[in-house]
Design a protein around this motif. Structure first.
Motif, PDB file in Angstrom:
ATOM      1  N   MET A   1       0.835  -1.196   0.000  1.00 55.69           N
ATOM      2  CA  MET A   1       0.000   0.000   0.000  1.00 55.69           C
ATOM      3  C   MET A   1       0.877   1.257   0.000  1.00 55.69           C
ATOM      4  SD  MET A   1      -3.015  -1.254  -0.101  1.00 55.69           S
ATOM      5  CE  MET A   1      -4.038   0.147   0.225  1.00 55.69           C
ATOM      6  N   PRO A   2       1.170   1.820  -1.192  1.00 57.22           N
ATOM      7  CA  PRO A   2       1.936   3.064  -1.224  1.00 57.22           C
ATOM      8  C   PRO A   2       1.086   4.208  -0.658  1.00 57.22           C
ATOM      9  CG  PRO A   2       1.181   2.484  -3.423  1.00 57.22           C
ATOM     10  CD  PRO A   2       0.807   1.350  -2.514  1.00 57.22           C
ATOM     11  N   ALA A   3       1.730   5.337  -0.413  1.00 59.15           N
ATOM     12  CA  ALA A   3       1.013   6.484   0.162  1.00 59.15           C
ATOM     13  C   ALA A   3      -0.152   6.917  -0.721  1.00 59.15           C
ATOM     14  CB  ALA A   3       1.986   7.639   0.375  1.00 59.15           C
ATOM     15  N   HIS A   4       0.029   6.905  -2.028  1.00 61.67           N
ATOM     16  CA  HIS A   4      -1.023   7.307  -2.960  1.00 61.67           C
ATOM     17  C   HIS A   4      -1.250   6.185  -3.947  1.00 61.67           C
ATOM     18  CE1 HIS A   4      -0.936  11.386  -1.432  1.00 61.67           C
ATOM     19  NE2 HIS A   4       0.388  11.318  -1.483  1.00 61.67           N
ATOM     20  N   ILE A   5      -2.472   5.703  -4.015  1.00 69.83           N
ATOM     21  CA  ILE A   5      -2.796   4.635  -4.957  1.00 69.83           C
ATOM     22  C   ILE A   5      -3.952   5.092  -5.838  1.00 69.83           C
ATOM     23  CG2 ILE A   5      -1.966   2.795  -3.458  1.00 69.83           C
ATOM     24  CD1 ILE A   5      -4.863   2.174  -2.757  1.00 69.83           C
ATOM     25  N   SER A   6      -4.057   4.458  -6.987  1.00 67.64           N
ATOM     26  CA  SER A   6      -5.134   4.825  -7.908  1.00 67.64           C
ATOM     27  C   SER A   6      -6.480   4.349  -7.360  1.00 67.64           C
ATOM     28  CB  SER A   6      -4.886   4.186  -9.282  1.00 67.64           C
ATOM     29  OG  SER A   6      -5.094   2.786  -9.201  1.00 67.64           O
TER      30      SER A   6
END
Length: 125
Positions: free
Chosen positions: A7-12
């Motif tokens: 889970m990156p900081a910003h995901i689509s």
């Protein structure tokens, strides 16, 4: 082994929806306060119903019975019936239940950290 979802900081939006759907599926199977406790109680080996009920403080016989049936349906627990007098029944964690080891460990670690955080806050008051 199951694929780990990072889970990156910003995901689509699509990645978020896939992650939420996967979490929904997981929580549907292991939801509630008893299922993981039952699995952990069975990690030490097969147990009879009464032994499980004593090991898991606060669970009623009715709830334990229902939870064991759910866990058996989902492949986490196997029920062994022995032809004896009286009939003997034991429950055992399956090999598949080991797929939850990382989840159980992470929850236990987080719970310990959270307890320390809360205790720290309470001492500061």
């Amino acid at each position: 082994m199951a694929k780990t979802i990072k889970m990156p900081a910003h995901i689509s939006r699509e990645e978020c929806m896939r992650s939420l759907a996967a979490m929904d599926d997981a929580l549907f199977v292991i939801h509630g306060k008893w299922k993981l406790r039952i699995i952990v109680a069975l990690k030490g080996g097969a147990k009879r119903f009464g032994d499980l009920q004593r090991a898991i403080k606060g669970i009623s016989a009715k709830v334990l019975s229902a939870e064991l049936k759910d866990l058996e349906l989902n492949g986490f627990v196997v029920r062994h019936v022995y032809d004896s007098t009286p009939v003997s029944v034991e429950y055992e964690a399956t090999e598949y239940s080991n797929t939850l080891n990382d989840v159980i460990r992470a929850l236990a670690d987080w719970g310990a950290m959270h307890q320390q955080k809360i205790r720290g806050k309470l001492k500061q008051k």
